[in-house]
Scaffold this motif. Structure first.
Motif, PDB file in Angstrom:
ATOM      1  N   CYS A  88       0.831  -1.206   0.000  1.00 35.52           N
ATOM      2  CA  CYS A  88       0.000   0.000   0.000  1.00 35.52           C
ATOM      3  C   CYS A  88       0.869   1.260   0.000  1.00 35.52           C
ATOM      4  CB  CYS A  88      -0.931  -0.015   1.210  1.00 35.52           C
ATOM      5  SG  CYS A  88      -2.212   1.249   1.159  1.00 35.52           S
ATOM      6  N   LEU A  89       1.948   1.236   0.786  1.00 34.69           N
ATOM      7  CA  LEU A  89       2.879   2.369   0.811  1.00 34.69           C
ATOM      8  C   LEU A  89       3.546   2.552  -0.555  1.00 34.69           C
ATOM      9  CD1 LEU A  89       4.545   1.851   4.320  1.00 34.69           C
ATOM     10  CD2 LEU A  89       2.885   3.611   3.669  1.00 34.69           C
ATOM     11  N   ALA A  90       3.839   1.443  -1.226  1.00 41.21           N
ATOM     12  CA  ALA A  90       4.437   1.520  -2.560  1.00 41.21           C
ATOM     13  C   ALA A  90       3.457   2.152  -3.549  1.00 41.21           C
ATOM     14  CB  ALA A  90       4.853   0.131  -3.035  1.00 41.21           C
ATOM     15  N   TYR A  91       2.187   1.775  -3.445  1.00 40.51           N
ATOM     16  CA  TYR A  91       1.178   2.387  -4.318  1.00 40.51           C
ATOM     17  C   TYR A  91       1.059   3.889  -4.051  1.00 40.51           C
ATOM     18  CZ  TYR A  91      -0.499  -2.100  -6.091  1.00 40.51           C
ATOM     19  OH  TYR A  91      -0.592  -3.310  -6.725  1.00 40.51           O
ATOM     20  N   ILE A  92       1.095   4.264  -2.799  1.00 45.64           N
ATOM     21  CA  ILE A  92       1.028   5.687  -2.452  1.00 45.64           C
ATOM     22  C   ILE A  92       2.233   6.424  -3.012  1.00 45.64           C
ATOM     23  CG2 ILE A  92       1.145   7.308  -0.507  1.00 45.64           C
ATOM     24  CD1 ILE A  92      -0.533   5.280   1.092  1.00 45.64           C
ATOM     25  N   TRP A  93       3.398   5.817  -2.930  1.00 47.77           N
ATOM     26  CA  TRP A  93       4.618   6.419  -3.472  1.00 47.77           C
ATOM     27  C   TRP A  93       4.477   6.617  -4.982  1.00 47.77           C
ATOM     28  CZ3 TRP A  93      10.172   4.250  -2.123  1.00 47.77           C
ATOM     29  CH2 TRP A  93      11.134   5.183  -2.545  1.00 47.77           C
ATOM     30  N   ILE A  94       3.983   5.586  -5.672  1.00 42.26           N
ATOM     31  CA  ILE A  94       3.808   5.698  -7.121  1.00 42.26           C
ATOM     32  C   ILE A  94       2.780   6.776  -7.461  1.00 42.26           C
ATOM     33  CG2 ILE A  94       2.987   4.510  -9.192  1.00 42.26           C
ATOM     34  CD1 ILE A  94       4.062   1.895  -7.988  1.00 42.26           C
ATOM     35  N   GLY A  95       1.657   6.772  -6.739  1.00 43.23           N
ATOM     36  CA  GLY A  95       0.548   7.666  -7.077  1.00 43.23           C
ATOM     37  C   GLY A  95       0.792   9.127  -6.751  1.00 43.23           C
ATOM     38  N   TYR A  96       1.590   9.377  -5.715  1.00 41.03           N
ATOM     39  CA  TYR A  96       1.756  10.754  -5.250  1.00 41.03           C
ATOM     40  C   TYR A  96       3.194  11.263  -5.316  1.00 41.03           C
ATOM     41  CZ  TYR A  96      -2.829   9.888  -3.108  1.00 41.03           C
ATOM     42  OH  TYR A  96      -4.148   9.572  -2.889  1.00 41.03           O
ATOM     43  N   GLY A  97       4.170  10.347  -5.474  1.00 42.42           N
ATOM     44  CA  GLY A  97       5.544  10.779  -5.288  1.00 42.42           C
ATOM     45  C   GLY A  97       6.467  10.694  -6.478  1.00 42.42           C
ATOM     46  N   ILE A  98       6.054  10.042  -7.587  1.00 43.84           N
ATOM     47  CA  ILE A  98       6.948   9.939  -8.736  1.00 43.84           C
ATOM     48  C   ILE A  98       6.178  10.252 -10.014  1.00 43.84           C
ATOM     49  CG2 ILE A  98       8.355   8.176  -7.584  1.00 43.84           C
ATOM     50  CD1 ILE A  98       7.129   6.099  -9.415  1.00 43.84           C
ATOM     51  N   ASP A  99       6.922  10.400 -11.121  1.00 46.08           N
ATOM     52  CA  ASP A  99       6.287  10.577 -12.424  1.00 46.08           C
ATOM     53  C   ASP A  99       6.776   9.477 -13.355  1.00 46.08           C
ATOM     54  OD1 ASP A  99       8.857  11.377 -13.390  1.00 46.08           O
ATOM     55  OD2 ASP A  99       8.440  13.407 -12.675  1.00 46.08           O
ATOM     56  N   ARG A 100       6.192   9.415 -14.539  1.00 46.36           N
ATOM     57  CA  ARG A 100       6.486   8.302 -15.437  1.00 46.36           C
ATOM     58  C   ARG A 100       7.881   8.392 -16.055  1.00 46.36           C
ATOM     59  NH1 ARG A 100       2.251   9.597 -20.403  1.00 46.36           N
ATOM     60  NH2 ARG A 100       3.228  11.532 -21.139  1.00 46.36           N
ATOM     61  N   GLU A 101       8.523   9.556 -15.942  1.00 50.83           N
ATOM     62  CA  GLU A 101       9.892   9.674 -16.440  1.00 50.83           C
ATOM     63  C   GLU A 101      10.891   8.957 -15.537  1.00 50.83           C
ATOM     64  OE1 GLU A 101       7.809  12.281 -16.288  1.00 50.83           O
ATOM     65  OE2 GLU A 101       7.447  12.546 -18.452  1.00 50.83           O
ATOM     66  N   SER A 102      10.533   8.727 -14.276  1.00 44.96           N
ATOM     67  CA  SER A 102      11.436   8.064 -13.320  1.00 44.96           C
ATOM     68  C   SER A 102      11.282   6.555 -13.472  1.00 44.96           C
ATOM     69  CB  SER A 102      11.108   8.521 -11.894  1.00 44.96           C
ATOM     70  OG  SER A 102      11.140   9.927 -11.780  1.00 44.96           O
ATOM     71  N   PHE A 103      11.741   6.023 -14.595  1.00 47.67           N
ATOM     72  CA  PHE A 103      11.428   4.641 -14.950  1.00 47.67           C
ATOM     73  C   PHE A 103      11.954   3.627 -13.948  1.00 47.67           C
ATOM     74  CE2 PHE A 103      12.993   0.703 -16.954  1.00 47.67           C
ATOM     75  CZ  PHE A 103      11.768   0.082 -17.109  1.00 47.67           C
ATOM     76  N   PHE A 104      13.222   3.728 -13.563  1.00 50.42           N
ATOM     77  CA  PHE A 104      13.807   2.673 -12.737  1.00 50.42           C
ATOM     78  C   PHE A 104      13.178   2.628 -11.345  1.00 50.42           C
ATOM     79  CE2 PHE A 104      17.066   3.242 -16.008  1.00 50.42           C
ATOM     80  CZ  PHE A 104      17.208   1.919 -16.417  1.00 50.42           C
ATOM     81  N   LEU A 105      12.829   3.788 -10.800  1.00 49.37           N
ATOM     82  CA  LEU A 105      12.115   3.800  -9.530  1.00 49.37           C
ATOM     83  C   LEU A 105      10.721   3.201  -9.712  1.00 49.37           C
ATOM     84  CD1 LEU A 105      11.850   4.547  -6.568  1.00 49.37           C
ATOM     85  CD2 LEU A 105      11.240   6.884  -7.267  1.00 49.37           C
ATOM     86  N   LEU A 106      10.041   3.588 -10.787  1.00 53.43           N
ATOM     87  CA  LEU A 106       8.714   3.043 -11.084  1.00 53.43           C
ATOM     88  C   LEU A 106       8.792   1.533 -11.270  1.00 53.43           C
ATOM     89  CD1 LEU A 106       5.710   3.301 -11.866  1.00 53.43           C
ATOM     90  CD2 LEU A 106       6.461   3.796 -14.210  1.00 53.43           C
ATOM     91  N   PHE A 107       9.795   1.066 -12.010  1.00 53.17           N
ATOM     92  CA  PHE A 107       9.958  -0.364 -12.243  1.00 53.17           C
ATOM     93  C   PHE A 107      10.146  -1.116 -10.925  1.00 53.17           C
ATOM     94  CE2 PHE A 107      12.987  -3.900 -12.680  1.00 53.17           C
ATOM     95  CZ  PHE A 107      12.226  -4.762 -13.446  1.00 53.17           C
ATOM     96  N   GLY A 108      10.963  -0.577 -10.036  1.00 49.04           N
ATOM     97  CA  GLY A 108      11.206  -1.248  -8.758  1.00 49.04           C
ATOM     98  C   GLY A 108       9.964  -1.331  -7.899  1.00 49.04           C
TER      99      GLY A 108
END
Length: 448
Positions: free
Chosen positions: A17-37
């Motif tokens: 759930c924390l990972a989903y919150i991080w994706i939804g509120y804390g990163i953008d689609r340009e940050s691929f490697f963080l998004l991938f992880g």
């Protein structure tokens, strides 16, 4: 021991759930490697919870997946900007304008007196300023409904769309559960979709409507299992009213005399089709909608597989991008293969129909020049009901398509395309050989 397992499952759910919150509120689609992880972490947590779901009540499984979706409740979509066009079309309808009448650029030039700061913001966020709307009237009705609460704030209509889509997802959960019980399959399979980050992020997060399409397809399967011909066609065409893509499933029913020869099959389909598309008669809106579909099929390319390979052949032979010709050839090939598979597998039970539909969807996606991640969601949901794992694997590897957004001009690195597609093609080839998917040379066997 069971108590310790429950604590472990709870802890994993919190982390996801924390990972989903991080994706939804804390990163953008340009940050691929963080998004991938983060995406991969959520994917494998979902698989682990699904595998252990025999020890978890279906009510708890439903609650966990729902919390994952609602964790994105206040987020503005950050992995796709399609939502801006949704809200734009809804706002135009609220102003009494026809979203099919002219592209946004032209509308802005001709309606200066109606332009608000809200419309200006949506216009800047859009990726399709020069094209007519490509979304059918059923979508437009939902866009208009969301626009009723805009009040110059972009978050409020987003929340309305999210509530509609999450409600449809809840319907998907219960339809999947009902069909699994009907087919006498393990209820643990439901987690493959319900806890899959592709479904959670692309529907609840990015507001794509494939969840509604899946709900209509599952509704059609529910009616098939009840031998309700009218309900089958009505439900399937309700999905067509949201996205035209489910039309690819129609031949599978047309070549089955149990459907084709029933007047109620035609009555249900034609009734819903008329209700869904009759608004296009106004101002000949169908002309501009068709223009957008034609341009989309003949101009855009993203995350293709077979198409990209053939495009390279075209470059080698002709010296330029042969997309205009190639898309026509692939569309015809798709149509012929769908007809072939449907005719060769015209006698089957509910499980056979599901296998055929998964096969048809995979054929369609493999031959498309544009394969956005959310396009995979209907076949992912259908795969829960059979022994195929291709769509489940692809729902993880498709995250590699997002690497393009971090590059100049959205350059797609071929290495990532190979990483995405090679495992998927190897698995789908093996599943066809094992008859886990419909094989066109023989009638499918009953699901084991």
């Amino acid at each position: 021991m069971k108590s310790k397992n429950s604590i472990a499952y709870f802890g994993l759910s919190i982390l996801a759930c924390l990972a989903y919150i991080w994706i939804g509120y804390g990163i953008d689609r340009e940050s691929f490697f963080l998004l991938f992880g983060l995406y991969s972490f959520c994917f494998f947590i979902g698989l682990l919870l699904s595998k252990q779901s025999e020890n978890i009540s279906w009510q708890l499984l439903f609650f966990i997946g729902l919390i994952f979706r609602l964790s994105l409740f206040w987020s503005v979509p950050n992995l796709s900007d399609d939502y801006a066009r949704f809200l734009w079309d809804g706002e135009l309808l609220g102003l009494g304008s026809n979203p099919y009448e002219m592209p946004p650029k032209e509308w802005m030039a001709q309606n200066q007196e109606l332009i608000s700061s809200y419309l200006e913001k949506l216009f800047q966020l859009m990726n399709s300023k020069g094209y007519f709307s490509i979304y059918p009237p059923s979508n437009q009705l939902i866009f208009w409904f969301a626009g009723l609460v805009s009040d110059s704030q972009i978050i409020y209509p987003i929340i309305i769309l999210r509530l509609v889509l999450v409600s449809a997802e809840m319907g998907v959960f219960f339809l999947l559960r009902k069909l699994l019980l009907t087919l006498k399959l393990s209820s643990s399979r439901i987690g493959w979709y319900w806890l899959n980050p592709l479904a959670i992020l692309e529907i609840s997060g990015n507001l794509h409507f494939e969840g509604l399409v899946l709900a209509s397809i599952l509704g059609a399967l529910f009616f098939i299992s009840r031998s309700n011909v009218f309900g089958t066609s009505a439900s399937l065409f309700a999905g067509v009213g949201i996205k035209l893509v489910p039309l690819i499933l129609l031949p599978s029913l047309f070549f089955d005399k149990n459907f084709r020869k029933k007047p109620t099959f035609w009555l249900g389909g034609l009734l819903i089709f008329f209700l869904a598309f009759s608004p296009l008669i106004i101002d000949q809106s169908y002309v501009n909608l068709w223009e957008s579909i034609r341009l989309y099929q003949g101009k855009f390319e993203f995350n293709g597989s077979v198409y990209y390979l053939l495009r390279e052949v075209g470059f080698w032979i002709q010296g330029y991008n042969t997309i205009a010709t190639l898309t026509k050839i692939l569309s015809l090939t798709t149509f012929v293969l769908i007809i072939w598979f449907s005719v060769k597998n015209s006698k089957r039970d509910t499980s056979g129909i599901i296998r055929l539909w998964v096969s048809i969807y995979l054929i369609y996606l493999f031959l498309q020049p544009v394969v956005h991640p959310w396009y995979l969601l209907p076949v992912l949901g259908l795969s829960v009901l059979i022994n195929s794992r291709t769509a489940i694997l692809w729902s993880w590897t498709i995250i590699f398509s997002y690497q393009a957004y971090g590059n100049i001009d959205f350059y797609e690195n071929p290495l990532f395309l190979w990483i995405e597609y090679v495992p998927v093609f190897l698995l789908v080839f093996w599943e066809f050989r094992q008859n886990k998917l419909n094989y066109p040379f023989q009638v499918s066997q009953n699901e084991n």
